[in-house]
Design a protein around this motif. Structure first.
Motif, mmCIF file in Angstrom:
data_model
loop_
_atom_site.group_PDB
_atom_site.id
_atom_site.type_symbol
_atom_site.label_atom_id
_atom_site.label_comp_id
_atom_site.label_asym_id
_atom_site.label_seq_id
_atom_site.Cartn_x
_atom_site.Cartn_y
_atom_site.Cartn_z
ATOM 1 N N GLN A 1 -0.878 6.978 7.783
ATOM 2 C CA GLN A 1 -2.202 7.042 8.412
ATOM 3 C C GLN A 1 -2.269 6.080 9.599
ATOM 4 O O GLN A 1 -2.766 6.425 10.680
ATOM 5 C CB GLN A 1 -3.273 6.696 7.378
ATOM 6 N N GLN A 2 -1.757 4.870 9.402
ATOM 7 C CA GLN A 2 -1.762 3.890 10.488
ATOM 8 C C GLN A 2 -0.881 4.336 11.642
ATOM 9 O O GLN A 2 -1.246 4.198 12.818
ATOM 10 C CB GLN A 2 -1.290 2.537 9.938
ATOM 11 N N PRO B 1 0.817 -1.211 0.000
ATOM 12 C CA PRO B 1 0.000 0.000 0.000
ATOM 13 C C PRO B 1 0.852 1.264 0.000
ATOM 14 O O PRO B 1 2.068 1.202 0.175
ATOM 15 C CB PRO B 1 -0.821 -0.115 1.292
ATOM 16 N N CYS C 1 -0.894 5.572 3.387
ATOM 17 C CA CYS C 1 -1.685 4.662 4.214
ATOM 18 C C CYS C 1 -0.877 4.183 5.424
ATOM 19 O O CYS C 1 -1.419 4.044 6.531
ATOM 20 C CB CYS C 1 -2.156 3.470 3.392
#
Length: 317
Positions: free
Chosen positions: A97-98, A90, A94
């Motif tokens: 974001q995590q 990904p 992303c």
């Protein structure tokens, strides 16, 4: 009510390890004097083995969020400019974001090489103007040291690692006055990194430096003119130039085009090298935090990179 993007906060991160010209000269045929004369670079930062584009992006992003006085959950869109992602997918956005524990928002990468931050900023601006986002995290993060052939003296002296970030919010008055992005794929072979999944070329950066320099200087001159014309401004209206930190000669040529003394140009290349998509947000963050760029100042940012892809952003801070 018309909606505009405004800059709420900036942040940056540089790895601890410093690599000097003298150290590079121990392994390839070059010298500190030659590198400084040709590029303006004296040192650059190199990421530690455990560091990644997403881990450096997290450090810069948290810095920017703190400056903006916001918690991560305020972010409703994440855009990361990077040419050195943690994984093919990904996206690094992303993964960021995590790391920030943000849920329920879109996150994606932009691949425009050294112009990645400007392209990401332009996209963020459109989202805010359209009413599709209210608070956007824009990051440039690069691990250039991982895609460099350290035996190639023409490229290994140029690049460094780091990450820079900006948080954009909504305002009734324009902060981000305009962005301008363009590309021309006919030059794709002058600056590129091969994909090891296709062919036998090692995944190291390849560059025809002289040709890139010629196109970059001419192209940046045109986009400066375009940006000023779009905003009915003159060169005298620009308080600061925050350029992509590729080469001191390109930076000087752009400043001359604007009629700006170098004292009004934010230059970080001496101690950071070319950090690709991270260079503009790192320079912007440094100049804001040390007080050079102040509220009300008009700031021109511009970049040129592989693609070729280039762009500018005009900011009233």
């Amino acid at each position: 009510m018309r909606r505009y993007a405004t800059l709420l906060g900036t942040g940056g991160y540089l790895p601890e390890t410093i690599l000097t010209n003298a150290q590079i000269a121990e392994t390839v045929d070059t010298s500190d004097a030659w590198i400084v004369e040709r590029t303006g670079i004296r040192t650059r930062r190199i990421a530690a083995p455990h560091e990644t584009a997403s881990s450096m992006a997290e450090r810069a992003a948290r810095d920017a969020l703190q400056a903006a006085g916001l918690e991560p959950e305020a972010i409703d869109l994440i855009i990361v400019g990077t040419g050195t992602p943690d994984r093919l997918f990904p996206s690094t956005a992303c993964l960021l974001q995590q790391r920030l524990a943000i849920r329920q928002c879109a996150a994606f990468d932009v691949q425009a090489a050294c112009s990645g931050f400007i392209f990401a900023l332009s996209i963020a601006d459109q989202y805010i103007r359209a009413g599709s986002a209210r608070c956007v995290l824009v990051v440039g993060s690069e691990l250039n040291s991982r895609i460099i052939d350290w035996s190639d003296r023409s490229t290994c002296v140029l690049f460094g690692d780091g990450a820079g970030a900006a948080v954009l919010g909504v305002a009734e008055e324009p902060g981000l006055l305009s962005t301008h992005i363009q590309s021309d794929g006919q030059y794709h072979d002058l600056l590129y990194v091969p994909n090891p999944a296709h062919g036998n070329e090692p995944p190291f950066l390849k560059m025809e430096g002289h040709e890139v320099f010629k196109v970059a200087v001419n192209t940046l001159g045109r986009i400066v003119d375009e940006t000023l014309a779009a905003n009915a401004l003159t060169q005298a209206d620009i308080d600061w130039l925050v350029p992509h930190q590729a080469n001191i000669r390109i930076i000087s040529a752009t400043a001359k085009k604007l009629g700006l003394p170098m004292e009004r140009v934010v230059v970080t290349i001496e101690n950071q090298g070319n950090t690709s998509a991270a260079s503009i947000p790192l320079a912007l963050n440094e100049a804001i935090r040390d007080g050079r760029i102040q509220r009300g100042h008009t700031v021109l940012m511009e970049a040129f990179g592989a693609g070729f892809a280039w762009g500018s952003a005009l900011l009233r801070y």
